[in-house]
Design a protein around this motif. Structure first.
Motif, PDB file in Angstrom:
ATOM      1  N   GLN A 197       9.504 -13.801  -3.405  1.00 33.97           N
ATOM      2  CA  GLN A 197       9.163 -12.957  -2.265  1.00 33.97           C
ATOM      3  C   GLN A 197       7.781 -12.335  -2.389  1.00 33.97           C
ATOM      4  OE1 GLN A 197      11.713 -12.624   0.355  1.00 33.97           O
ATOM      5  NE2 GLN A 197      12.246 -14.410  -0.903  1.00 33.97           N
ATOM      6  N   SER A 198       7.423 -11.942  -3.613  1.00 33.17           N
ATOM      7  CA  SER A 198       6.139 -11.264  -3.801  1.00 33.17           C
ATOM      8  C   SER A 198       5.656 -11.430  -5.228  1.00 33.17           C
ATOM      9  CB  SER A 198       6.257  -9.774  -3.456  1.00 33.17           C
ATOM     10  OG  SER A 198       7.160  -9.130  -4.341  1.00 33.17           O
ATOM     11  N   ILE A 199       4.349 -11.318  -5.375  1.00 33.78           N
ATOM     12  CA  ILE A 199       3.699 -11.347  -6.685  1.00 33.78           C
ATOM     13  C   ILE A 199       2.824 -10.109  -6.773  1.00 33.78           C
ATOM     14  CG2 ILE A 199       2.098 -12.592  -8.197  1.00 33.78           C
ATOM     15  CD1 ILE A 199       2.850 -15.161  -6.652  1.00 33.78           C
ATOM     16  N   GLU A 200       3.051  -9.310  -7.795  1.00 30.34           N
ATOM     17  CA  GLU A 200       2.270  -8.083  -7.996  1.00 30.34           C
ATOM     18  C   GLU A 200       1.391  -8.266  -9.218  1.00 30.34           C
ATOM     19  OE1 GLU A 200       4.979  -4.847  -8.274  1.00 30.34           O
ATOM     20  OE2 GLU A 200       5.995  -5.321  -6.384  1.00 30.34           O
ATOM     21  N   ARG A 201       0.094  -8.111  -9.000  1.00 27.72           N
ATOM     22  CA  ARG A 201      -0.862  -8.234 -10.102  1.00 27.72           C
ATOM     23  C   ARG A 201      -1.071  -6.876 -10.749  1.00 27.72           C
ATOM     24  NH1 ARG A 201      -6.096  -9.799  -8.565  1.00 27.72           N
ATOM     25  NH2 ARG A 201      -5.778  -9.123  -6.404  1.00 27.72           N
TER      26      ARG A 201
ATOM     27  N   ASP B 238      -2.383  -4.593 -14.470  1.00 23.64           N
ATOM     28  CA  ASP B 238      -3.544  -4.470 -15.351  1.00 23.64           C
ATOM     29  C   ASP B 238      -3.550  -5.600 -16.373  1.00 23.64           C
ATOM     30  OD1 ASP B 238      -4.224  -2.158 -14.030  1.00 23.64           O
ATOM     31  OD2 ASP B 238      -3.140  -0.854 -15.453  1.00 23.64           O
ATOM     32  N   GLY B 239      -4.752  -6.025 -16.751  1.00 28.11           N
ATOM     33  CA  GLY B 239      -4.896  -7.040 -17.782  1.00 28.11           C
ATOM     34  C   GLY B 239      -4.474  -8.425 -17.343  1.00 28.11           C
ATOM     35  N   GLY B 240      -4.399  -8.659 -16.020  1.00 32.73           N
ATOM     36  CA  GLY B 240      -4.054  -9.990 -15.539  1.00 32.73           C
ATOM     37  C   GLY B 240      -2.592 -10.345 -15.668  1.00 32.73           C
ATOM     38  N   LYS B 241      -1.709  -9.347 -15.855  1.00 34.76           N
ATOM     39  CA  LYS B 241      -0.270  -9.598 -15.929  1.00 34.76           C
ATOM     40  C   LYS B 241       0.333  -9.598 -14.527  1.00 34.76           C
ATOM     41  CE  LYS B 241      -0.341  -9.354 -20.509  1.00 34.76           C
ATOM     42  NZ  LYS B 241      -0.026 -10.485 -21.392  1.00 34.76           N
ATOM     43  N   PHE B 242       1.540 -10.147 -14.423  1.00 42.18           N
ATOM     44  CA  PHE B 242       2.158 -10.299 -13.107  1.00 42.18           C
ATOM     45  C   PHE B 242       3.629  -9.896 -13.125  1.00 42.18           C
ATOM     46  CE2 PHE B 242      -1.249 -13.356 -13.411  1.00 42.18           C
ATOM     47  CZ  PHE B 242      -1.909 -13.234 -12.198  1.00 42.18           C
ATOM     48  N   SER B 243       4.055  -9.348 -12.006  1.00 41.20           N
ATOM     49  CA  SER B 243       5.470  -9.138 -11.742  1.00 41.20           C
ATOM     50  C   SER B 243       5.850 -10.047 -10.579  1.00 41.20           C
ATOM     51  CB  SER B 243       5.747  -7.677 -11.387  1.00 41.20           C
ATOM     52  OG  SER B 243       7.109  -7.485 -11.053  1.00 41.20           O
ATOM     53  N   VAL B 244       6.793 -10.953 -10.823  1.00 34.87           N
ATOM     54  CA  VAL B 244       7.240 -11.895  -9.801  1.00 34.87           C
ATOM     55  C   VAL B 244       8.606 -11.451  -9.312  1.00 34.87           C
ATOM     56  CG1 VAL B 244       7.930 -14.277  -9.339  1.00 34.87           C
ATOM     57  CG2 VAL B 244       5.921 -13.814 -10.746  1.00 34.87           C
ATOM     58  N   ASN B 245       8.706 -11.199  -8.014  1.00 35.29           N
ATOM     59  CA  ASN B 245       9.938 -10.717  -7.407  1.00 35.29           C
ATOM     60  C   ASN B 245      10.549 -11.832  -6.570  1.00 35.29           C
ATOM     61  OD1 ASN B 245       9.440  -7.879  -8.283  1.00 35.29           O
ATOM     62  ND2 ASN B 245       7.681  -8.130  -6.919  1.00 35.29           N
ATOM     63  N   ALA B 246      11.828 -12.114  -6.815  1.00 31.62           N
ATOM     64  CA  ALA B 246      12.472 -13.261  -6.189  1.00 31.62           C
ATOM     65  C   ALA B 246      13.884 -12.917  -5.754  1.00 31.62           C
ATOM     66  CB  ALA B 246      12.488 -14.440  -7.152  1.00 31.62           C
ATOM     67  N   ILE B 247      14.429 -13.798  -4.911  1.00 28.49           N
ATOM     68  CA  ILE B 247      15.831 -13.721  -4.514  1.00 28.49           C
ATOM     69  C   ILE B 247      16.498 -15.013  -4.960  1.00 28.49           C
ATOM     70  CG2 ILE B 247      17.456 -13.645  -2.590  1.00 28.49           C
ATOM     71  CD1 ILE B 247      15.465 -12.008  -1.045  1.00 28.49           C
TER      72      ILE B 247
ATOM     73  N   PHE C 181       3.159 -21.725   3.633  1.00 29.55           N
ATOM     74  CA  PHE C 181       4.570 -22.026   3.862  1.00 29.55           C
ATOM     75  C   PHE C 181       5.504 -21.198   2.987  1.00 29.55           C
ATOM     76  CE2 PHE C 181       2.805 -26.382   4.999  1.00 29.55           C
ATOM     77  CZ  PHE C 181       2.878 -26.157   6.366  1.00 29.55           C
ATOM     78  N   THR C 182       4.966 -20.418   2.063  1.00 32.35           N
ATOM     79  CA  THR C 182       5.817 -19.723   1.099  1.00 32.35           C
ATOM     80  C   THR C 182       6.272 -18.343   1.552  1.00 32.35           C
ATOM     81  OG1 THR C 182       3.933 -18.696  -0.035  1.00 32.35           O
ATOM     82  CG2 THR C 182       4.633 -20.894  -0.799  1.00 32.35           C
ATOM     83  N   ASN C 183       5.494 -17.702   2.445  1.00 36.78           N
ATOM     84  CA  ASN C 183       5.772 -16.319   2.863  1.00 36.78           C
ATOM     85  C   ASN C 183       5.766 -15.357   1.680  1.00 36.78           C
ATOM     86  OD1 ASN C 183       6.151 -16.948   5.653  1.00 36.78           O
ATOM     87  ND2 ASN C 183       8.184 -17.737   5.160  1.00 36.78           N
ATOM     88  N   ILE C 184       4.981 -15.650   0.690  1.00 40.23           N
ATOM     89  CA  ILE C 184       4.857 -14.780  -0.475  1.00 40.23           C
ATOM     90  C   ILE C 184       3.742 -13.770  -0.234  1.00 40.23           C
ATOM     91  CG2 ILE C 184       4.249 -14.678  -2.933  1.00 40.23           C
ATOM     92  CD1 ILE C 184       5.416 -17.482  -3.233  1.00 40.23           C
ATOM     93  N   SER C 185       4.034 -12.507  -0.483  1.00 40.37           N
ATOM     94  CA  SER C 185       2.985 -11.482  -0.424  1.00 40.37           C
ATOM     95  C   SER C 185       2.414 -11.285  -1.820  1.00 40.37           C
ATOM     96  CB  SER C 185       3.552 -10.163   0.114  1.00 40.37           C
ATOM     97  OG  SER C 185       4.497  -9.624  -0.785  1.00 40.37           O
ATOM     98  N   ILE C 186       1.104 -11.151  -1.881  1.00 41.00           N
ATOM     99  CA  ILE C 186       0.419 -10.959  -3.164  1.00 41.00           C
ATOM    100  C   ILE C 186      -0.356  -9.654  -3.101  1.00 41.00           C
ATOM    101  CG2 ILE C 186      -1.247 -11.919  -4.800  1.00 41.00           C
ATOM    102  CD1 ILE C 186      -0.639 -14.684  -3.651  1.00 41.00           C
ATOM    103  N   THR C 187      -0.083  -8.773  -4.052  1.00 39.07           N
ATOM    104  CA  THR C 187      -0.774  -7.477  -4.117  1.00 39.07           C
ATOM    105  C   THR C 187      -1.337  -7.264  -5.519  1.00 39.07           C
ATOM    106  OG1 THR C 187       1.341  -6.384  -4.621  1.00 39.07           O
ATOM    107  CG2 THR C 187       0.651  -6.420  -2.321  1.00 39.07           C
ATOM    108  N   PRO C 188      -2.486  -6.599  -5.630  1.00 37.04           N
ATOM    109  CA  PRO C 188      -3.395  -6.243  -4.537  1.00 37.04           C
ATOM    110  C   PRO C 188      -3.897  -7.497  -3.815  1.00 37.04           C
ATOM    111  CG  PRO C 188      -4.144  -5.334  -6.637  1.00 37.04           C
ATOM    112  CD  PRO C 188      -3.028  -6.229  -6.947  1.00 37.04           C
ATOM    113  N   THR C 189      -4.476  -7.295  -2.656  1.00 36.72           N
ATOM    114  CA  THR C 189      -4.950  -8.417  -1.842  1.00 36.72           C
ATOM    115  C   THR C 189      -5.933  -9.270  -2.631  1.00 36.72           C
ATOM    116  OG1 THR C 189      -4.698  -7.070   0.151  1.00 36.72           O
ATOM    117  CG2 THR C 189      -6.065  -9.045   0.318  1.00 36.72           C
ATOM    118  N   LEU C 190      -5.821 -10.573  -2.481  1.00 34.04           N
ATOM    119  CA  LEU C 190      -6.703 -11.492  -3.187  1.00 34.04           C
ATOM    120  C   LEU C 190      -8.137 -11.376  -2.670  1.00 34.04           C
ATOM    121  CD1 LEU C 190      -4.444 -14.673  -3.121  1.00 34.04           C
ATOM    122  CD2 LEU C 190      -4.930 -13.251  -5.111  1.00 34.04           C
ATOM    123  N   PRO C 191      -9.119 -11.615  -3.562  1.00 38.67           N
ATOM    124  CA  PRO C 191     -10.518 -11.641  -3.101  1.00 38.67           C
ATOM    125  C   PRO C 191     -10.725 -12.642  -1.968  1.00 38.67           C
ATOM    126  CG  PRO C 191     -10.407 -11.672  -5.503  1.00 38.67           C
ATOM    127  CD  PRO C 191      -9.007 -11.846  -5.008  1.00 38.67           C
TER     128      PRO C 191
END
Length: 553
Positions: free
Chosen positions: A308-312, A314-323, A356-366
């Motif tokens: 559903q979403s990818i949260e960026r 600090d340090g280039g780490k990610f939190s991936v939220n899914a159903i 096609f993924t409907n994935i939100s990415i935060t913060p907004t990509l460059p």
């Protein structure tokens, strides 16, 4: 000279699709594609601890060609660098392979038929190598899926007439003579141009071009910008390849493979359509290559799981939220017990078209990859006891219709770069794939199922009752309770429909989407506007895998 005929007709022109590739990685997956199991081993991911300490965690979104290849090469390159790795593959559909998928005729697992990407060729280094490494059953004879009583003849129809036909019953020399008599040296010029173009593309697999961080730059460096900048029509004109050969033969190939005419599709994809030497397929479905890749990567596969979403952070780490579920799926049926969950990763590879993924990415990509138009391709598979009607194709009654009917534009049709380019033919292709035996209708004497013909139709719109009745010559097909789409099951006993967002409209261009969207966030689908095939998606998966491992060394 004899090999020229196989270049032009042997594989992509005899029955297949794309999608280049067509149709390959996720971005419009089939709703009910496989009636068999994928990745039946069901083992949990294996993590090999190394002197580098805690394993690097990588999320891959999409289990098509790009995602499976990224997983496979990540494991390979990480092992070479003595880096421990933990790979999780998220796939929103119920199967591996994305747009490379099969369905079973009559729901019979012994009768699979490709619904999406159908072939690969000998210059496809990654797919050929993987298929051999995994000991998959590869066959060039399986490409056309024909049987002994369905000769591999081909015709190109412009809505009024067959502008070219090829009959397997005739000698290769006779067919070649017909080709050269009608089109002069155009076939030879086309082969030469195709070979030089493919040679430039193959440089992208090796140093100093590989790995590449910038697709636009590497396309320029290997000398292909001058090809992608032109339409197919402009490229052929520049190389003095006759308009008649382009319209009758090359355009028939761009239409069956990409649903696009020479006035729209760029020159590189045009040449890809003609690079057909050594066409092959995996018996039972090409999806097996990608299932084996994911297994070899020891990845934690999450089917029926939507990110559903990818949260960026600090340090280039990610939190991936899914159903979905945190358990490995081993079957195609989705679990009803889905829930939201979040996991943390060091890197993320987005291996599906972002639009096609409907994935939100935060913060907004460059820079967010631009949405691009995709071809809406309708695939119709059906089984019928009837051959194609000669009357529909304006042939004398009793004449044999070519087993494979490709299409091109009529003499006075010129849609230019319009997406509405199917013309008066009304469809891209009709292929009789093979004969099958209907297990529900048996001969009282022999006990054998009724012999029927298995067809595949590519069209820009659904193949409706009137169209199907017309091409099969059905005059008074009954609309009974057991009808298929208003046609009696005596006439069409089995039918399967699928609409794909199959491949982009590959307009001429010289720049392509970014590969690195942000620190440790990689994107594979930009390559689809360059070349859209299973192999090129695999190449990009391999490329981002190398870039990712470079970050750790």
């Amino acid at each position: 000279m004899k090999r020229l005929l196989s270049y032009l007709f042997a594989s992509r022109l005899l029955g297949i699709i794309l999608l280049g590739g067509c149709v390959q990685s996720s971005g419009g997956a089939a709703q009910h594609p496989h009636e068999h199991l994928h990745l039946q081993r069901g083992s949990q991911q294996q993590v090999l601890l190394t002197p580098h300490g805690n394993p690097k965690r990588v999320a891959i979104i999409g289990a098509g060609s790009a995602g499976a290849s990224a997983a496979y090469y990540l494991q390979k390159y990480a092992a070479e660098a003595n880096i421990s790795l933990s790979i999780t593959v998220f796939e929103s559909s119920s199967h591996i392979g994305g747009r490379s998928t099969t369905v079973n005729v009559y729901s019979d697992p012994t009768e699979p038929v490709e619904l999406g990407a159908s072939i690969f060729v000998e210059v496809n280094r990654n797919l050929v190598s993987a298929a051999k490494q995994f000991n998959l059953n590869i066959s060039s004879d399986h490409v056309s899926e024909s049987s002994k009583d369905t000769p591999e003849d081909l015709g190109v129809w412009n809505g009024e007439d067959f502008v070219f036909t090829m009959d397997e019953a005739s000698s290769d020399w006779w067919n070649l003579a017909k080709l050269l008599w009608k089109y002069g040296t155009a076939p030879i010029r086309t082969q030469s141009l195709m070979k030089s173009t493919v040679a430039s593309f193959l440089k992208m697999y090796d140093a100093p071009y590989f790995p590449f961080k910038d697709l636009s730059q590497v396309v320029h460096d290997v000398g292909l910008t001058k090809v992608t900048a032109l339409t197919g029509e402009q490229l052929l004109d520049a190389h003095q390849i006759s308009r008649s050969f382009g319209t009758d033969i090359i355009q028939a190939s761009t239409r069956v493979n990409y649903g696009q005419n020479l006035g729209l599709i760029h020159g590189l994809e045009t040449m890809v359509c003609m690079a057909t030497d050594g066409a092959m397929a995996v018996k039972g479905g090409n999806w097996q290559i990608f299932a084996e890749m994911i297994h070899a990567a020891k990845a934690d596969l999450r089917l029926n799981t939507s990110v559903q979403s990818i949260e960026r952070g600090d340090g280039g780490k990610f939190s991936v939220n899914a159903i979905g579920t945190q358990e490995n799926y081993t079957e195609t049926d989705a679990s009803d017990d889905k829930r939201q969950f979040s996991e943390h990763f060091d890197q993320v590879i987005l291996a599906a078209p972002l639009q096609f993924t409907n994935i939100s990415i935060t913060p907004t990509l460059p820079h967010v990859p631009d949405p691009i138009p995709y071809v809406s391709l309708h695939v119709t598979l059906l089984a019928s006891p009837h051959r194609l009607s000669p009357e529909y194709f304006r042939l004398p009654a009793g004449s044999a219709v070519p087993r494979v009917v490709l299409t091109t534009l009529g003499k006075h049709e010129n849609p230019g770069s319009s997406k509405e380019g199917v013309g008066s033919a009304g469809f891209w292709s009709i292929s009789m794939l093979r004969t099958v035996r209907n297990p529900s209708i048996r001969d009282e004497t022999t006990g054998e199922g009724r012999k029927e013909y298995l067809y595949k139709i590519f069209s820009p719109k659904p193949a409706d009752e009137s169209f199907l009745s017309a091409i099969l010559g059905l005059k008074n097909s009954s609309t009974m309770e057991d009808a298929q789409d208003g046609i009696s099951k005596d006439d069409i006993s089995w039918i399967y429909r699928k609409r794909w967002d199959s491949y982009p409209y590959v307009y001429p261009r010289v720049t392509f989407e970014d590969i690195v969207l942000a620190e440790n966030l990689y994107y594979t689908s930009g390559i689809e506007s360059f070349i859209s095939t299973m192999e090129t998606s695999s190449l990009m998966g391999m490329n981002v895998a190398r870039l990712a491992v470079h970050q750790w060394t």
